[in-house]
Every structure is written in C-alpha cells, then in structure tokens.
Write a protein that holds these residues in place. Structure first.
Motif, PDB file in Angstrom:
ATOM      1  N   VAL A  40       0.838  -1.210   0.000  1.00 37.55           N
ATOM      2  CA  VAL A  40       0.000   0.000   0.000  1.00 37.55           C
ATOM      3  C   VAL A  40       0.868   1.254   0.000  1.00 37.55           C
ATOM      4  CG1 VAL A  40      -1.637   1.324   1.396  1.00 37.55           C
ATOM      5  CG2 VAL A  40      -1.979  -1.109   1.069  1.00 37.55           C
ATOM      6  N   GLU A  41       1.921   1.228   0.852  1.00 43.54           N
ATOM      7  CA  GLU A  41       2.829   2.382   0.924  1.00 43.54           C
ATOM      8  C   GLU A  41       3.509   2.629  -0.415  1.00 43.54           C
ATOM      9  OE1 GLU A  41       3.822   4.552   3.375  1.00 43.54           O
ATOM     10  OE2 GLU A  41       2.225   3.874   4.686  1.00 43.54           O
ATOM     11  N   LEU A  42       3.951   1.543  -1.035  1.00 43.83           N
ATOM     12  CA  LEU A  42       4.655   1.653  -2.312  1.00 43.83           C
ATOM     13  C   LEU A  42       3.757   2.297  -3.355  1.00 43.83           C
ATOM     14  CD1 LEU A  42       7.079   0.894  -4.206  1.00 43.83           C
ATOM     15  CD2 LEU A  42       5.847  -1.211  -4.673  1.00 43.83           C
ATOM     16  N   TRP A  43       2.552   1.836  -3.450  1.00 42.80           N
ATOM     17  CA  TRP A  43       1.637   2.376  -4.458  1.00 42.80           C
ATOM     18  C   TRP A  43       1.290   3.838  -4.167  1.00 42.80           C
ATOM     19  CZ3 TRP A  43       1.877  -2.762  -5.585  1.00 42.80           C
ATOM     20  CH2 TRP A  43       1.674  -3.104  -6.926  1.00 42.80           C
ATOM     21  N   GLU A  44       1.099   4.116  -2.882  1.00 45.74           N
ATOM     22  CA  GLU A  44       0.746   5.487  -2.536  1.00 45.74           C
ATOM     23  C   GLU A  44       1.878   6.453  -2.868  1.00 45.74           C
ATOM     24  OE1 GLU A  44      -2.122   6.501   0.949  1.00 45.74           O
ATOM     25  OE2 GLU A  44      -0.080   6.664   1.631  1.00 45.74           O
ATOM     26  N   TRP A  45       3.097   5.978  -2.721  1.00 47.34           N
ATOM     27  CA  TRP A  45       4.266   6.811  -2.963  1.00 47.34           C
ATOM     28  C   TRP A  45       4.453   7.105  -4.448  1.00 47.34           C
ATOM     29  CZ3 TRP A  45       9.628   4.580  -3.864  1.00 47.34           C
ATOM     30  CH2 TRP A  45      10.572   5.589  -3.960  1.00 47.34           C
ATOM     31  N   ARG A  46       4.225   6.103  -5.281  1.00 43.93           N
ATOM     32  CA  ARG A  46       4.539   6.255  -6.703  1.00 43.93           C
ATOM     33  C   ARG A  46       3.294   6.311  -7.594  1.00 43.93           C
ATOM     34  NH1 ARG A  46       9.168   7.961  -8.011  1.00 43.93           N
ATOM     35  NH2 ARG A  46       9.185   6.832  -9.974  1.00 43.93           N
ATOM     36  N   MET A  47       2.143   6.543  -6.991  1.00 43.52           N
ATOM     37  CA  MET A  47       0.898   6.371  -7.737  1.00 43.52           C
ATOM     38  C   MET A  47       0.829   7.240  -8.997  1.00 43.52           C
ATOM     39  SD  MET A  47      -1.838   4.517  -7.130  1.00 43.52           S
ATOM     40  CE  MET A  47      -2.352   4.413  -5.435  1.00 43.52           C
ATOM     41  N   PHE A  48       0.970   8.532  -8.848  1.00 44.08           N
ATOM     42  CA  PHE A  48       0.767   9.423  -9.995  1.00 44.08           C
ATOM     43  C   PHE A  48       2.069   9.925 -10.603  1.00 44.08           C
ATOM     44  CE2 PHE A  48      -3.508   9.870  -8.072  1.00 44.08           C
ATOM     45  CZ  PHE A  48      -4.214   9.425  -9.181  1.00 44.08           C
ATOM     46  N   LYS A  49       3.172   9.277 -10.268  1.00 46.41           N
ATOM     47  CA  LYS A  49       4.432   9.650 -10.921  1.00 46.41           C
ATOM     48  C   LYS A  49       4.387   9.144 -12.367  1.00 46.41           C
ATOM     49  CE  LYS A  49       6.999  11.236  -7.433  1.00 46.41           C
ATOM     50  NZ  LYS A  49       7.634  12.538  -7.412  1.00 46.41           N
ATOM     51  N   HIS A  50       4.799   9.985 -13.274  1.00 44.20           N
ATOM     52  CA  HIS A  50       4.876   9.633 -14.700  1.00 44.20           C
ATOM     53  C   HIS A  50       3.525   9.143 -15.236  1.00 44.20           C
ATOM     54  CE1 HIS A  50       9.158  10.128 -14.387  1.00 44.20           C
ATOM     55  NE2 HIS A  50       9.207   9.246 -13.423  1.00 44.20           N
ATOM     56  N   VAL A  51       2.494   9.771 -14.772  1.00 44.98           N
ATOM     57  CA  VAL A  51       1.149   9.453 -15.288  1.00 44.98           C
ATOM     58  C   VAL A  51       0.598  10.709 -15.966  1.00 44.98           C
ATOM     59  CG1 VAL A  51      -1.219   8.859 -14.667  1.00 44.98           C
ATOM     60  CG2 VAL A  51       0.672   7.679 -13.583  1.00 44.98           C
ATOM     61  N   ASP A  52       0.173  10.560 -17.203  1.00 41.95           N
ATOM     62  CA  ASP A  52      -0.384  11.702 -17.943  1.00 41.95           C
ATOM     63  C   ASP A  52      -1.837  11.418 -18.291  1.00 41.95           C
ATOM     64  OD1 ASP A  52       2.178  12.643 -18.069  1.00 41.95           O
ATOM     65  OD2 ASP A  52       2.600  11.599 -19.942  1.00 41.95           O
ATOM     66  N   TYR A  53      -2.594  12.457 -18.275  1.00 42.99           N
ATOM     67  CA  TYR A  53      -3.977  12.353 -18.742  1.00 42.99           C
ATOM     68  C   TYR A  53      -4.175  13.382 -19.849  1.00 42.99           C
ATOM     69  CZ  TYR A  53      -9.011  12.647 -18.950  1.00 42.99           C
ATOM     70  OH  TYR A  53     -10.310  12.658 -19.398  1.00 42.99           O
ATOM     71  N   GLN A  54      -4.765  12.946 -20.927  1.00 43.99           N
ATOM     72  CA  GLN A  54      -4.928  13.825 -22.078  1.00 43.99           C
ATOM     73  C   GLN A  54      -6.348  13.690 -22.627  1.00 43.99           C
ATOM     74  OE1 GLN A  54      -2.193  12.938 -25.206  1.00 43.99           O
ATOM     75  NE2 GLN A  54      -2.769  14.703 -26.406  1.00 43.99           N
ATOM     76  N   ARG A  55      -6.923  14.830 -22.934  1.00 45.74           N
ATOM     77  CA  ARG A  55      -8.257  14.840 -23.519  1.00 45.74           C
ATOM     78  C   ARG A  55      -8.149  15.483 -24.897  1.00 45.74           C
ATOM     79  NH1 ARG A  55      -9.985  18.536 -20.759  1.00 45.74           N
ATOM     80  NH2 ARG A  55     -10.321  17.499 -18.790  1.00 45.74           N
ATOM     81  N   GLU A  56      -8.746  14.878 -25.883  1.00 46.33           N
ATOM     82  CA  GLU A  56      -8.595  15.402 -27.245  1.00 46.33           C
ATOM     83  C   GLU A  56      -9.946  15.376 -27.961  1.00 46.33           C
ATOM     84  OE1 GLU A  56      -5.575  14.840 -31.004  1.00 46.33           O
ATOM     85  OE2 GLU A  56      -5.471  13.447 -29.336  1.00 46.33           O
TER      86      GLU A  56
END
Lengths: 395, 433
Positions: A40-56
C-alpha cells in the motif's frame, strides 16, 4: 496514514514476538499484514508519478447537430502498474455522449463522465466516444479528477488535471422558411451612385466614346464595325460596409430575465445575415451589447471582408451569452463615433422601445443608412428607417 | 460474469471452507485417539455451514443471522460434547462462536459496501491474529501440530484472500464504473501476496513442496465440496433404494497361502514387465494430469483475458497500446542516479535562498500529491488551485505563497519570513490528506 504506520509497528512487533516465542502462525500472519501495508505504501508513494492524462477533441469548431469524437488517454510511463484508476471528467451539459451514461455534477452546467481504467506498466489506454453537439455555445471540458488505488484497494490517492478543452458550436444558420423573409429582400438592390471603381475583367457592354474615357477602354473591334469610337462598359465594383448591431435584450426591462427562444433566434438571425452578407462580398462587422461567456469584454468586431471575418463573427456569436451588459441605445450612443463613414447600420433586435427609435433616428441624422431587422411580434414604424420584420412564434 | 453477487458467493464459500477447516482443526486438537478424525467431521460441518448461510442469505436480518449462526454452532458443539463428554468444550464454543459471528457479518447483505469490506478484512485479520496468539494456549498446544497447522493456515488465508478479492471486485463493479479493469492482474497480486509468506514458511520448514502447498490449498476445498456431495448422494441413494448398501459388504477374510512348489513360479522377466507397465501407467496418468492442469490454466487465463478485453460499454472504443521503450526505461533509471543541478538563485541573500528552497519543497510536495505546477502558472495561481483541493491548508498556502513572492520580487525580506515559511510548510505537510 498514521493508523497504517501504527499498524505496521504493531505487526513488526508481533513478527519479532512470534519469531522469539516459537509460535509459527504469529509471524506468518504478521508478515502477511506487513507485506500488505508495504504494498500500500509503495503504491501510494509512486501512484501518480509519470502518469499523464490527455483529452482530445476531434474538432474544436462545429455547427449544431454535427458529431465529433472525444478521446481520453491515460498514460502510465513507469513500471508500477495502476490496477484501478477512476476518472471523473466534467463534460458540459450542452453536448451529448452517444450511448454513454453520465452522472450529475455539483454544477448544473456539467455532467460527470465516470470511467475506470486499469493500466499496466508502460501502457496507454485511449477511450473514444462520439459526441453530438445540439446546442450553440462554448463548451468546456474539464477539469478531471483522478483517483487511483493500490491492487488491494486499501488506500486511495487523488489528483486533479486542470487542463480545460473548449469546443465551440456555432449558431444555427437559418433556412429561408425559418428566416421568415427572402434573403434577397434583406440584401436588397444596391446601385452604385458613381462608378468610381470598375472591374476591367468583366465588360458588360459598349457605348459611344466620350472625351473623359481612357484610351485603353476603347473597344477597337466595335469601333471598326460601327464606324465611330466605342468604349467598353465595365461592371461597377460595389460593396457595402455593413455594421451589424445585435441587441440581445429579449424582455424589457432586462432584469426581468431572458427569453431563451428569442435570444437564440436573434443570434441565429445575426449569424445567417452576417454569413450571407460576407458571402456577397460586403465588409461586415459586428457589435453587440451581449456579454461573452468567458471574459467581460465588449463585442466589437470592425467591418472586414477578409475570409476569416465570417468565422470570427460566428465564433463570437457562439460564445455570446443571452445577458446584456448595457442598453443598446446607450451602447450605440457611446460607440457611434467609431462607426465607419457611410456604413449601413443593421440593427437586429426583438424589443421595441423609444430608446431604440431615437438611436436609429440619430444614426439617420448622422448620414448612416439604418436598417432595422425586427424579430418582435408587432412591427414598429420609424420614419426614414428601413424596417424588415420577421417574427416566429415560440413553440 | 463476475458481479457483486458472485463476489459475495466467493467470499461466503471461502468463509465456509475456512470455518469448517478451523472447526476440524480444533476438533483434531482435542481428538487424539483417531488417525483421521477430521474426515468424519469436516464434511458435515461444511454442509451444515453452507445450509446455515444459504438460509441466512434468504431474508434474515443481521441480528437473526448472528443468533441463528450462534445457535447452530452451539447446537453442533453441544452434540459433539455429548459424544465426547470427557473433554471440556469451552474453547470450542468460544472459537466457534467467534468464527460464526464473523461469518454472519459477512453474509449480512445490507451492509455490503467497499468500506465495510475493508473493515471486514482488517477485523478478520485481527481475529486471525488473536486466534493465533491464543490458539496454542486454548488448545493446549495441539494446534501446533505441523499437518493441522498447514491446513488451517492455508484455508484461513484463503479466506483473507477471498476478502481482498471481493474488495477488488466490489471496487471494480460499482454501478457507475461498469468495468473490472485489471481483474486478472489484481487476482494474481493477491494470490502472490498470500502465497509468498506461505512459500517462505513452507520452504523454511521443509514440510511441503511449493507446488504441493499451493495445490493443496485448492484441492482441500474441492475435496470438501466433492466429499460432501458424495456422501449426500450415497445417503440419497441409500434412502431411495433400501437394498443398496455400498458399505455393508462383508469384509474379505485373508486366506493363508499354501505351500508353493518352486518349479511352478513365473520367470523373472514377467515380474519385470509388470513393473515397467506399472511405471508406464503412472507416467501416463501423470502426463494426463499435467495436461488437464495446463488446460485448466489455459481456460482460466483465456477467461480472464476475455473478461478484461470485452467491450466496456456500447459507444465506447478502447485502444490499449504499449509505450515501453528501452530508451525511456534507461532514462528513468538514470534519472534516479543523476545528480540534480543546483538551483541558480540570482541572489546572495541567504534568507531569500532559504525561502526559495522552502517553496521548492512545497512544490515537490504538491507534485507528489498530484498538483504539479504548470509552467504558465504564477505562484498565486498555483496556490489558489492547490488550496481549492485542500481547503484546510488554505491559510498556510496563502502565507507561504506571499512570503515566496516577497522573496522573489521584493527588495527586502521580513526578518521572520524564513521562520514563518518553515512553519507554513510544516502545517501543509501535517495536514496532507
């Protein structure tokens, strides 16, 4: 977070006790809990690193009832997969996502597009929807809220994507039956009083030569045939400068509200007239006392006959709200000095007040040619002002 | 298709297996006479538990469920104690009641939601830890027997795994989401999470092979179900056909071999051929078994893949693409080890430098919580956006932004600006959700 850390401490303590006391089950269960918490800690730490959201959006400008695509892409550029990502993106109420259910949002102007994603390492997932745009307006998509959880669903991280995408839906262009009058009547018969400029490419006839005619306009073949000098007659170049003034008020006084049907019809009428005039080659400008959806600037497009002018006018009309910033008579009085000399002033309005009449009369006095396109129920009469009446009953 | 109801069923089934296993372990711990007494007890308890839970699932509310479960378990325990009255059944009743309570909570459909599932998971884990801690004392050390221990561990952990699985399913089957993304991957993760400690202990103890340990967990539950059905079937057949008594055949009495003439014995090759045939048969059976398992795994994987890639909803096109490249991986790894360039601060004032470093920490904190500062954003714009997400931090964010703006653009900085900036950052860090 604190509770989880305390739990981790207790589990480590149990693990140590279990190992020391030779109870086999205790360290096993403690290790299970520790592994779950560490994950849980691992995921919480790195959850939104290098995550992009794009709307087109497939198109940014559309006419009503046209379709386009909306693509949403979530990209995970890291090893750690994101098993559960819930997306809550705001979509405007004015557009319809075909075959997709949306949920109500906190704001009445928006709906929530709720989708779930599961993304592996270094993967991007794109989802495409077909959207139908029945309503005129400036439609804003976003912001989007992302919430992601670890594989066990024991912790949730949230992020907000503040990017806004805009879709402009132009006003509906009216057909002749909807217009209520022939478009030719609106444009009228325009005659040039003086042929200052002529088009040398389009000769329309010949006449006897006069001394003021330039030599290059002599039609030598016709001269030989007739035995006396003949001059070519060229088509005169005549173009109007039209300033379209749109009065967005539909109910007088304005604080009583707006008539949505009349307001939309006013805008559609302005769009239709401006497009037709621009197509006929006239320089067309647009003034209005309406407020824009975004920003509080006055709507003042100076007359122009460039190809971009039509789309600029449609774009402004698309972004127009149905609320007025100022009474039209005051607006004309304030801005009158900026009107181009000799321009035809076309006032489009749905209400008739003494202020309107006096403003038109004043324009007439100053040498402009005012035309009143009136969409109200009873046609008014103003001396010296050409009136065109087009009324359509509210369904 | 797995939906919320299926998830419930999985949890209930798993709880039932764990329950029967627990009871059988306790029974075993008190029954030192028989060789395999659990075989006698496990299937009736399993069937009994299933019937109880199915009946409870019908319409009974929470209180009724608890009372019924407790009463059923209590009656079973009384019956057992009546048979073996020489031993104390206090611990049996206690542990049985505890598990019964947990089960009745699990089957209460009114409170079935994600939060409650999480609570169930942690409470279940807590009960497990408590039982493990108290079990050896309660069962006078009998619980520590290796075979029983393994059985209990596997099935109890299977219950925990099923709870986690149900949490995931529940999360992915919310009405508005309509999709269970990464179902297979998450299931594997859960299995791995449960299996790794088991494997570690299994390897450490050397009691079971890794494959046997995993295989045993599944087989045990299947045996329970199949055994229960078989017994129920034989009972049904016996009831329908009174003359059919499969277990009533008279035992075959062994006859003493007579004296054998050595000249009539078979040659040596015959026994060798029969031995080879036996080996071949064993190998054939093993191959068939392996092929069946492989086919089963293939079907499960195929099902999971179909499940994950099925159209999510009509009117939606899903495109999944891999964006992996060796260059991006190398860049990310190198990024970990690359020394960050020191910030070039166009000032020599140490106070200003400190304030700007504090603000940098604030930006990093925001980035970690999904609020990266865009290039076009001013400090105040960013602060307002951040404060909208965290209203409790609004005063601290506003203060830190104001101090940073002063440090960045003003000629002089307040004397206590650094202290105030540090305090504001600490407040923001403390109140992070």
């Amino acid at each position: 977070m604190k509770g989880r850390r305390a739990g981790l401490f207790v589990l480590v303590l149990l693990l140590i006790i279990g190992l020391l006391s030779d109870v086999t089950l205790l360290p096993l269960v403690a290790m299970l809990g520790i592994m779950a918490l560490l994950a849980v800690e691992l995921w919480e730490w790195r959850m939104f690193k290098h995550v992009d959201y794009q709307r087109e959006l497939g198109h940014t400008h559309l006419f009503p009832d046209n379709r386009t695509t909306l693509s949403i892409t979530l990209r995970n550029r890291k090893f750690l997969p994101l098993p559960f990502v819930n997306l809550h993106d705001l979509v405007p109420v004015g557009i319809t996502l075909e075959q997709i259910e949306t949920q109500p949002a906190a704001s009445p102007n928006y709906r929530v597009l709720a989708r779930a994603f599961g993304i592996s390492s270094y993967q991007q997932v794109t989802r495409q929807y077909t959207i139908l745009c029945p309503q005129r307006g400036l439609h804003r998509f976003g912001p989007a809220n992302l919430s992601a959880s670890d594989p066990l669903g024991l912790s949730i991280s949230r992020a907000t994507i503040n990017e806004i995408d805009r879709l402009i839906v132009y006003p509906r262009l009216l057909t002749e039956p909807e217009l209520g009058l022939p478009l030719r009547e609106l444009l009228g018969t325009i005659r040039a009083s003086q042929r200052l400029l002529t088009d040398p490419v389009v000769p329309i006839g010949i006449r006897d030569y006069t001394q003021s005619d330039p030599l290059k306009s002599i039609h030598w073949t016709a001269t030989a045939r007739r035995g006396q000098l003949q001059t070519r007659i060229y088509e005169p170049v005549t173009a109007l400068t039209v300033m379209c003034i749109l009065d967005i008020e539909t109910i007088v006084p304005s604080y009583l509200g707006v008539n949505k049907f009349q307001g939309e019809r006013l805008i559609s009428m302005a769009a239709t007239v401006c497009s037709a005039l621009h197509k006929a080659g006239h320089a067309i400008g647009l003034w209005s006392n309406a407020a824009l959806v975004e920003g509080n600037t006055a709507i003042q497009l100076p007359p122009n006959r460039s190809p971009k002018q039509a789309s600029a006018i449609l774009e402004v009309l698309a972004q127009m709200s149905l609320y007025s910033r100022l009474e039209i008579a005051k607006f004309i009085g304030r801005e009158q000095s900026r009107l181009p000399l000799g321009a035809t002033v076309l006032l489009i309005s749905a209400v008739d007040t003494p202020a309107h009449r006096s403003a038109l009369a004043r324009l007439r006095e100053y040498g402009y040619a005012p035309v009143w396109l009136y969409l109200g129920q009873h046609a008014p009469k103003v001396a010296g002002v050409k009136l065109i009446h087009s009324h359509q009953r509210e369904p | 298709m797995i939906n919320r109801q299926s998830a419930k069923l999985i949890v209930l089934l798993s709880a039932c297996i764990a329950y029967s296993s627990l009871i059988s372990v306790v029974l075993n711990s008190l029954d030192s006479a028989g060789e395999q007494p659990s075989a006698v007890w496990r299937w009736p308890i399993f069937v009994f538990g299933t019937i109880t839970m199915v009946s409870l699932r019908m319409r009974l509310r929470q209180r009724g469920a608890i009372i019924t479960a407790a009463a059923a378990i209590g009656i079973a325990m009384v019956g057992w104690l009546w048979i073996r009255s020489e031993r104390s059944g206090q611990e049996l009743v206690l542990s049985g009641f505890g598990v019964g309570f947990l089960m009745s909570r699990a089957i209460n459909s009114d409170q079935w939601n994600h939060d409650w599932l999480q609570q169930l998971f942690w409470r279940g884990l807590g009960v497990l830890v408590a039982f493990v801690a108290l079990g050896p004392v309660m069962t006078r050390g009998a619980l520590e027997q290796p075979g029983l221990l393994q059985l209990f561990i596997i099935q109890a952990l299977a219950f925990v795994a099923a709870c986690l699985f149900a949490i995931m399913l529940d999360q992915s089957n919310q009405a508005e989401l309509q999709t269970p993304p990464m179902l297979g991957w998450s299931s594997l993760f859960t299995l791995a999470l449960v299996a790794i400690p088991l494997l570690l202990f299994g390897v450490a103890d050397g009691q079971r092979s890794i494959l046997g340990l995993i295989f045993g967990a599944f087989m045990d539950g299947l045996v329970l179900i199949a055994g229960g059905l078989a017994v129920a079937l034989s009972w049904l057949v016996g009831w329908l056909i009174p003359s059919f008594k499969p277990n009533q055949r008279p035992p075959i009495e062994p006859s003493m071999p007579e004296a054998v003439d050595p000249s009539t014995l078979m040659p040596e090759e015959t026994s060798q051929i029969s031995s080879w045939l036996g080996d071949l048969l064993n190998i054939g059976v093993a191959i068939i078994l392996i092929m069946m398992i492989a086919w089963l795994i293939y079907r499960v994987v195929h099902w999971l893949r179909d499940f994950e890639t099925k159209p999510i909803a009509q009117g939606e096109v899903v495109i999944e693409q891999s964006i992996w490249s060796f260059d991006s991986l190398r860049e990310q790894i190198l990024e970990r080890f690359r020394r960050k360039k020191p910030w070039k601060l166009d000032t020599n004032d140490p106070q200003v430098q400190k304030v700007r470093r504090i603000y940098t920490q604030f930006l990093e904190l925001g980035e970690d919580h999904g609020q990266p500062r865009s290039k076009h954003q001013t400090a105040h714009e960013y602060g307002r956006g951040y404060a909208q997400q965290q209203p409790t931090n609004e005063p601290a964010i506003a203060e830190l932004t104001a101090i940073y703006t002063q440090a960045r653009y003003a000629e002089q900085l307040d004397a206590e600006a650094v202290a105030r900036a540090e305090q504001a950052l600490k407040t923001i860090q403390k109140q992070q959700p």
